[in-house]
Design a protein around this motif. Structure first.
Motif, PDB file in Angstrom:
ATOM      1  N   ASN A 141     -31.625  42.008  53.782  1.00  0.00           N
ATOM      2  CA  ASN A 141     -32.312  40.985  54.383  1.00  0.00           C
ATOM      3  C   ASN A 141     -31.841  39.593  53.704  1.00  0.00           C
ATOM      4  OD1 ASN A 141     -33.831  43.378  55.650  1.00  0.00           O
ATOM      5  ND2 ASN A 141     -34.517  43.331  54.213  1.00  0.00           N
ATOM      6  N   GLU A 142     -32.523  38.486  53.973  1.00  0.00           N
ATOM      7  CA  GLU A 142     -32.021  37.448  53.902  1.00  0.00           C
ATOM      8  C   GLU A 142     -32.971  36.791  52.118  1.00  0.00           C
ATOM      9  OE1 GLU A 142     -31.032  34.836  57.416  1.00  0.00           O
ATOM     10  OE2 GLU A 142     -32.859  34.900  56.920  1.00  0.00           O
ATOM     11  N   THR A 143     -33.988  37.778  51.830  1.00  0.00           N
ATOM     12  CA  THR A 143     -35.050  37.917  50.845  1.00  0.00           C
ATOM     13  C   THR A 143     -33.943  38.933  50.393  1.00  0.00           C
ATOM     14  OG1 THR A 143     -36.228  39.445  51.841  1.00  0.00           O
ATOM     15  CG2 THR A 143     -36.890  36.638  52.151  1.00  0.00           C
ATOM     16  N   ASP A 144     -33.030  39.441  49.779  1.00  0.00           N
ATOM     17  CA  ASP A 144     -32.572  40.372  49.406  1.00  0.00           C
ATOM     18  C   ASP A 144     -32.008  38.945  47.701  1.00  0.00           C
ATOM     19  OD1 ASP A 144     -33.522  42.534  50.330  1.00  0.00           O
ATOM     20  OD2 ASP A 144     -32.275  43.239  51.564  1.00  0.00           O
ATOM     21  N   SER A 145     -32.462  39.974  46.936  1.00  0.00           N
ATOM     22  CA  SER A 145     -31.535  38.997  45.419  1.00  0.00           C
ATOM     23  C   SER A 145     -30.408  40.552  45.178  1.00  0.00           C
ATOM     24  CB  SER A 145     -32.726  39.085  44.663  1.00  0.00           C
ATOM     25  OG  SER A 145     -32.095  38.593  43.435  1.00  0.00           O
ATOM     26  N   ARG A 146     -29.687  39.683  45.420  1.00  0.00           N
ATOM     27  CA  ARG A 146     -27.913  40.544  45.274  1.00  0.00           C
ATOM     28  C   ARG A 146     -26.845  39.736  44.604  1.00  0.00           C
ATOM     29  NH1 ARG A 146     -24.184  42.938  49.905  1.00  0.00           N
ATOM     30  NH2 ARG A 146     -23.295  44.346  48.581  1.00  0.00           N
ATOM     31  N   ILE A 147     -26.243  40.462  42.904  1.00  0.00           N
ATOM     32  CA  ILE A 147     -25.353  40.021  43.624  1.00  0.00           C
ATOM     33  C   ILE A 147     -23.559  40.350  43.687  1.00  0.00           C
ATOM     34  CG2 ILE A 147     -23.656  39.476  40.465  1.00  0.00           C
ATOM     35  CD1 ILE A 147     -26.605  39.802  39.451  1.00  0.00           C
ATOM     36  N   ARG A 148     -22.680  39.318  43.392  1.00  0.00           N
ATOM     37  CA  ARG A 148     -21.254  39.391  44.723  1.00  0.00           C
ATOM     38  C   ARG A 148     -20.641  39.261  43.755  1.00  0.00           C
ATOM     39  NH1 ARG A 148     -25.889  36.868  46.592  1.00  0.00           N
ATOM     40  NH2 ARG A 148     -24.278  35.206  48.540  1.00  0.00           N
ATOM     41  N   ILE A 149     -19.615  39.931  44.112  1.00  0.00           N
ATOM     42  CA  ILE A 149     -17.985  39.535  42.755  1.00  0.00           C
ATOM     43  C   ILE A 149     -17.668  39.012  44.139  1.00  0.00           C
ATOM     44  CG2 ILE A 149     -16.676  40.286  41.130  1.00  0.00           C
ATOM     45  CD1 ILE A 149     -19.343  40.065  40.391  1.00  0.00           C
ATOM     46  N   CYS A 150     -16.886  37.709  42.964  1.00  0.00           N
ATOM     47  CA  CYS A 150     -16.031  37.272  44.360  1.00  0.00           C
ATOM     48  C   CYS A 150     -14.555  36.732  43.268  1.00  0.00           C
ATOM     49  CB  CYS A 150     -16.237  35.164  44.765  1.00  0.00           C
ATOM     50  SG  CYS A 150     -17.610  35.833  46.207  1.00  0.00           S
ATOM     51  N   TYR A 151     -13.785  36.781  44.257  1.00  0.00           N
ATOM     52  CA  TYR A 151     -12.260  36.103  43.339  1.00  0.00           C
ATOM     53  C   TYR A 151     -11.451  35.393  44.047  1.00  0.00           C
ATOM     54  CZ  TYR A 151     -13.358  40.863  41.645  1.00  0.00           C
ATOM     55  OH  TYR A 151     -13.869  41.666  40.469  1.00  0.00           O
ATOM     56  N   VAL A 152     -11.172  34.382  43.194  1.00  0.00           N
ATOM     57  CA  VAL A 152     -10.568  32.621  43.571  1.00  0.00           C
ATOM     58  C   VAL A 152      -9.396  32.762  42.772  1.00  0.00           C
ATOM     59  CG1 VAL A 152     -11.245  30.404  44.226  1.00  0.00           C
ATOM     60  CG2 VAL A 152     -12.995  32.014  43.779  1.00  0.00           C
ATOM     61  N   TYR A 153      -8.405  31.806  43.605  1.00  0.00           N
ATOM     62  CA  TYR A 153      -7.394  31.647  42.868  1.00  0.00           C
ATOM     63  C   TYR A 153      -6.795  30.738  44.106  1.00  0.00           C
ATOM     64  CZ  TYR A 153      -5.110  32.763  47.251  1.00  0.00           C
ATOM     65  OH  TYR A 153      -4.837  33.177  48.280  1.00  0.00           O
ATOM     66  N   GLY A 154      -6.027  29.688  43.138  1.00  0.00           N
ATOM     67  CA  GLY A 154      -5.489  28.229  43.655  1.00  0.00           C
ATOM     68  C   GLY A 154      -3.783  29.081  43.965  1.00  0.00           C
ATOM     69  N   TRP A 155      -3.748  28.186  45.207  1.00  0.00           N
ATOM     70  CA  TRP A 155      -2.643  28.527  46.177  1.00  0.00           C
ATOM     71  C   TRP A 155      -1.307  27.768  45.966  1.00  0.00           C
ATOM     72  CZ3 TRP A 155       0.974  26.498  49.137  1.00  0.00           C
ATOM     73  CH2 TRP A 155       1.368  27.490  50.181  1.00  0.00           C
ATOM     74  N   ARG A 156      -0.478  28.535  45.742  1.00  0.00           N
ATOM     75  CA  ARG A 156       0.996  27.919  45.477  1.00  0.00           C
ATOM     76  C   ARG A 156       1.625  29.527  46.423  1.00  0.00           C
ATOM     77  NH1 ARG A 156       1.686  30.094  39.398  1.00  0.00           N
ATOM     78  NH2 ARG A 156       1.559  32.040  40.350  1.00  0.00           N
ATOM     79  N   SER A 157       2.942  28.078  46.937  1.00  0.00           N
ATOM     80  CA  SER A 157       3.451  28.660  47.703  1.00  0.00           C
ATOM     81  C   SER A 157       4.612  29.209  47.070  1.00  0.00           C
ATOM     82  CB  SER A 157       4.686  27.488  48.108  1.00  0.00           C
ATOM     83  OG  SER A 157       5.101  26.699  47.445  1.00  0.00           O
TER      84      SER A 157
END
Length: 203
Positions: A141-157
């Motif tokens: 639900n929209e009101t749910d409190s939830r921790i999500r894990i995301c991974y981010v990197y800097g793009w390199r060719s």
């Protein structure tokens, strides 16, 4: 998915990845590699998706299908030059979900879900016993409190060289609250590299 009458299909579109070579009329063309080209190719992807949905309807398969239309990441377009503020726009993808035998108008939801919830959602909808990670999207639900894990990197060719086994280091973030708020993103300072997981606290 095995079973009589059950079919699982994946269609992979180019989406808005450069180079922008497919215009909104589905013609191959050399387009400007900027926001104009981005929007034109995005419209092309929407037209292709629409054609698929219409084909399912013509063949009486739409109602009995569960459909996901998702991006693999966001656009990365931001008006702010601060790199940290661009993270939500780079990470958050489009996610459209149509459950089996559903009716009604398209609704926009701010429920805290992730692409990692898709396998759990499919299994739950098909009543398949599972211990998959994540949650069923329909249970969040929209009101749910939830921790999500995301991974981010800097793009390199060079990361996309066929002989390269790893992307550049992945930086881990915890996301709690509305994902488009920069304040919802907190770095854990864990970094995933080709040599293992490292803890890299700020100086």
């Amino acid at each position: 998915i095995d079973g009589p009458g059950r079919i699982f299909k994946v269609f992979h579109l180019k989406g808005t990845h450069v180079p922008y070579i497919l215009d909104e009329n589905l013609n191959y063309a050399e387009m400007p590699q900027n926001t104009t080209g981005y929007k034109s190719q995005a419209k092309a992807s929407l037209k292709i998706s629409y054609a698929l949905l219409e084909s399912l309807k013509r063949n009486y398969l739409y109602n009995s299908s569960m459909i996901f239309i998702i991006g693999d990441h966001g656009s990365g377009v931001t008006e702010n030059s601060n790199a940290e503020l661009s993270i939500p726009s780079r990470v958050i993808p489009l996610m459209l979900v149509k459950p089996f035998n559903s009716t009604g108008q398209l609704k926009v939801s701010d429920s805290p879900v992730t692409a990692g919830d898709i396998p759990k959602t499919v299994a739950e909808e098909l009543k398949i016993k599972n211990d998959l990670p994540g949650l069923s999207i329909r249970s969040v639900n929209e009101t749910d409190s939830r921790i999500r894990i995301c991974y981010v990197y800097g793009w390199r060719s060079e990361d996309h060289d066929i002989y390269n086994e790893y992307l550049s280091p992945l930086n881990e973030y915890q996301v709690s609250g509305f994902s488009w708020n920069v304040s919802s993103w907190k770095p854990t300072y864990y970094q995933y590299t080709s040599s293992g997981v490292k803890y890299v606290p700020p100086l």
